[in-house]
Structures are given as C-alpha cells and as structure tokens.
Write a protein that holds these residues in place. Structure first.
Motif, PDB file in Angstrom:
ATOM      1  N   SER A  50       0.821  -1.206   0.000  1.00 52.62           N
ATOM      2  CA  SER A  50       0.000   0.000   0.000  1.00 52.62           C
ATOM      3  C   SER A  50       0.852   1.251   0.000  1.00 52.62           C
ATOM      4  CB  SER A  50      -0.925   0.008   1.217  1.00 52.62           C
ATOM      5  OG  SER A  50      -1.923  -0.969   1.090  1.00 52.62           O
TER       6      SER A  50
ATOM      7  N   PRO B 239      -7.088  -2.891  -4.351  1.00 47.15           N
ATOM      8  CA  PRO B 239      -7.954  -2.313  -3.323  1.00 47.15           C
ATOM      9  C   PRO B 239      -7.535  -0.877  -3.023  1.00 47.15           C
ATOM     10  CG  PRO B 239      -6.344  -3.775  -2.318  1.00 47.15           C
ATOM     11  CD  PRO B 239      -6.152  -3.884  -3.806  1.00 47.15           C
ATOM     12  N   THR B 240      -8.509   0.004  -2.871  1.00 42.19           N
ATOM     13  CA  THR B 240      -8.212   1.400  -2.555  1.00 42.19           C
ATOM     14  C   THR B 240      -8.984   1.808  -1.301  1.00 42.19           C
ATOM     15  OG1 THR B 240     -10.022   2.566  -3.710  1.00 42.19           O
ATOM     16  CG2 THR B 240      -8.167   1.780  -5.060  1.00 42.19           C
ATOM     17  N   ASN B 241      -8.378   2.713  -0.532  1.00 46.78           N
ATOM     18  CA  ASN B 241      -9.036   3.266   0.652  1.00 46.78           C
ATOM     19  C   ASN B 241      -8.730   4.756   0.724  1.00 46.78           C
ATOM     20  OD1 ASN B 241     -10.206   0.941   2.409  1.00 46.78           O
ATOM     21  ND2 ASN B 241      -8.205   0.184   1.753  1.00 46.78           N
TER      22      ASN B 241
ATOM     23  N   GLU C 267     -17.004  -5.167  -0.321  1.00 47.43           N
ATOM     24  CA  GLU C 267     -15.744  -4.451  -0.147  1.00 47.43           C
ATOM     25  C   GLU C 267     -15.106  -4.790   1.204  1.00 47.43           C
ATOM     26  OE1 GLU C 267     -14.102  -2.882  -2.244  1.00 47.43           O
ATOM     27  OE2 GLU C 267     -15.451  -2.085  -3.768  1.00 47.43           O
TER      28      GLU C 267
ATOM     29  N   MET D  96     -11.359  -6.299   1.680  1.00 49.74           N
ATOM     30  CA  MET D  96     -10.281  -5.632   2.415  1.00 49.74           C
ATOM     31  C   MET D  96      -9.750  -6.530   3.541  1.00 49.74           C
ATOM     32  SD  MET D  96      -9.858  -2.816   0.816  1.00 49.74           S
ATOM     33  CE  MET D  96     -10.800  -1.957  -0.456  1.00 49.74           C
TER      34      MET D  96
ATOM     35  N   TYR E 240      -7.312  -6.061   7.155  1.00 51.48           N
ATOM     36  CA  TYR E 240      -7.944  -5.049   8.000  1.00 51.48           C
ATOM     37  C   TYR E 240      -9.025  -5.696   8.863  1.00 51.48           C
ATOM     38  CZ  TYR E 240      -5.688  -1.257   5.399  1.00 51.48           C
ATOM     39  OH  TYR E 240      -4.777  -0.409   4.846  1.00 51.48           O
TER      40      TYR E 240
ATOM     41  N   HIS F 136      -9.718   0.803   9.519  1.00 49.21           N
ATOM     42  CA  HIS F 136      -8.370   0.993   9.003  1.00 49.21           C
ATOM     43  C   HIS F 136      -7.403   1.043  10.184  1.00 49.21           C
ATOM     44  CE1 HIS F 136      -4.953   3.137   7.161  1.00 49.21           C
ATOM     45  NE2 HIS F 136      -5.420   2.727   5.989  1.00 49.21           N
TER      46      HIS F 136
ATOM     47  N   PRO G 110     -13.686   2.411   1.421  1.00 46.57           N
ATOM     48  CA  PRO G 110     -13.052   1.370   0.604  1.00 46.57           C
ATOM     49  C   PRO G 110     -13.719   1.190  -0.755  1.00 46.57           C
ATOM     50  CG  PRO G 110     -14.564   0.359   2.138  1.00 46.57           C
ATOM     51  CD  PRO G 110     -14.659   1.852   2.373  1.00 46.57           C
TER      52      PRO G 110
ATOM     53  N   THR H 222     -12.734  -1.014  -4.834  1.00 47.66           N
ATOM     54  CA  THR H 222     -11.785  -1.928  -5.467  1.00 47.66           C
ATOM     55  C   THR H 222     -11.842  -1.860  -6.983  1.00 47.66           C
ATOM     56  OG1 THR H 222     -12.035  -3.431  -3.594  1.00 47.66           O
ATOM     57  CG2 THR H 222     -11.031  -4.338  -5.579  1.00 47.66           C
TER      58      THR H 222
END
Length: 238
Positions: A39, A114-116, A181, A185, A191, A204, A213, A215
């Motif tokens: 990340s 994956p994005t946050n 999601e 994650m 997480y 998080h 979150p 994706t």
C-alpha cells in the motif's frame, strides 16, 4: 469461516516488513501473502469540473486539487476468487501466457487493486455532513478508477471497478451480484472489522472507521498494472 481462517493464517505468516522495503511511502502494516505492490498513498490531481463530469478537460480558471488514495496490488486468494466468480462469473477469471514485444512470455492473470480513502468524518455516523463527505469520496474514487481502468483497457486487457454505492461493477454488463468491499479488504489487506447491527464495519489500522473502501480489478500481466500504479506520484500517509 473460510475467510476468517484464511486471514488468520495469512497474517501469521507475514513478516513485519512489507514487500516494498525501499519505498518510504509504502504502508508495511498491511502486506499479506497476496501482495505484489504494498500500500502507498497515491496522489491524484482533479478539479471540481472533473469530479462532477469524468473526463472533463482542465481549464486555466479551475485550480487543481490533490486527493490521496491508498492503493496496493494483489493476486486473488482462493476465498476472494469465489467472491469474484459470484459477481463476474468465470469469464475474466482466466490465466494465459502472452509474448510482449518479442520478449519472454508474461502471465495474464486476475489482479485486484484495493483502494481506501481517509474520510474527513467517521462515515459510520449519520447526518447531512456525512452524506456530503461520502459523495466527495465517491467522486474522487470514480475519477481515479475510471482513469486507471481506461489505461489498462487501452492496452487490450480487461479491467473494471466496483460502484461503492451499489457494490456492482461499473463497466461489465449483465452483472447483478453485489461485491463485498469489507470482505475484500479483510482478505487482501488483513484489515479488521466489527459488527454493528446488520452491518459489517471496516476499520483501518490508522484511520479507524473514517475510511472509504473501493476496489479495481484487472485481468492483465502484473508488470503492466504495476507500471500504471507506480506512475502516480505518492505521499507519506498520515
């Protein structure tokens, strides 16, 4: 139970350092066995017009705004492959060898990004200000994900991203199953979550539940997606 067992086994096998030891912007606390690129806080530049209308051209009168999105790159472990097949079917869950530019062959495989985003509010709460923050985070993700997928698709590979509001794919037609999601994650990043009534809340490790979150998926060589991800500027996380 399968997801929980996988997460516990995976996290127990991960060393303290992440895959990208030489990268000061990498977040080492969430590397798992599926991690290709650890990340990092990716910076994207947008303006209000671009957020309201994806792909809109910049004009000199509209100042750029910077937004940070935590991103990483992963293969899909078996528990998540089942979730992917549930949503997309098996059409895009394929591996094949290709030769690029006369060089050695590369494996085209299913990958997840994956994005946050760090929310300005704890989005578990309620209120107009919470909904406005969710809308802002949604627009930022949509702008980033649309651009990211277009870069992959322009090279002849498949890519799609999930609508954080509905849990449905944005680009692939005839898909009506919802992607989780939170479960994604958990598996990809390790997480933690907790139950709040009928909802499962993602936490998080630095931001708690002030996290948004979402994706992106791709069926492409690792090197291609890695190059695109690493083309974005990064910043240290807070």
């Amino acid at each position: 139970k399968i997801l929980i067992q996988y997460i516990q086994t995976t996290m127990a096998m991960i060393p303290p350092a992440a895959a990208d030891e030489g990268n000061p912007t990498a977040i080492s606390i969430n590397a798992t066995l599926s991690t290709i690129v650890s990340s990092r806080m990716v910076i994207i530049n947008t303006n209000d017009q671009q957020l309201q209308q994806q792909g809109a051209a910049l004009t000199p009168q509209q100042p750029l705004q910077q937004h940070g999105i935590e991103c990483s790159l992963h293969t899909l472990p078996k528990p998540l492959l089942r979730e992917f097949d549930h949503v997309f079917g098996q059409k895009y869950n394929t591996n094949r060898e290709i030769v690029v530019g006369g060089s050695k062959s590369q494996l085209v495989e299913l990958l997840a990004i994956p994005t946050n985003q760090h929310a300005r509010e704890d989005i578990v709460g309620v209120g107009i200000h919470i909904e406005e923050e969710k809308d802002r985070l949604l627009r930022v993700f949509m702008a980033f994900a649309s651009e990211f997928c277009n870069k992959i698709r322009s090279l002849g590979y498949w890519s799609d991203y999930m609508d954080p509001c509905s849990g449905l794919p944005m680009l692939t037609p005839d898909c009506n199953k919802v992607y989780s999601e939170v479960d994604g994650m958990e598996v990809l990043l390790g997480y933690r979550t907790y139950d709040a009534g009928f909802c499962k809340i993602l936490t998080h490790p630095k931001w708690g539940s002030a996290v948004y979150p979402s994706t992106i998926f791709a069926n492409a060589p690792k090197s291609v997606v890695k190059k695109i991800l690493e083309s974005y500027p990064t910043a240290a996380t807070k």
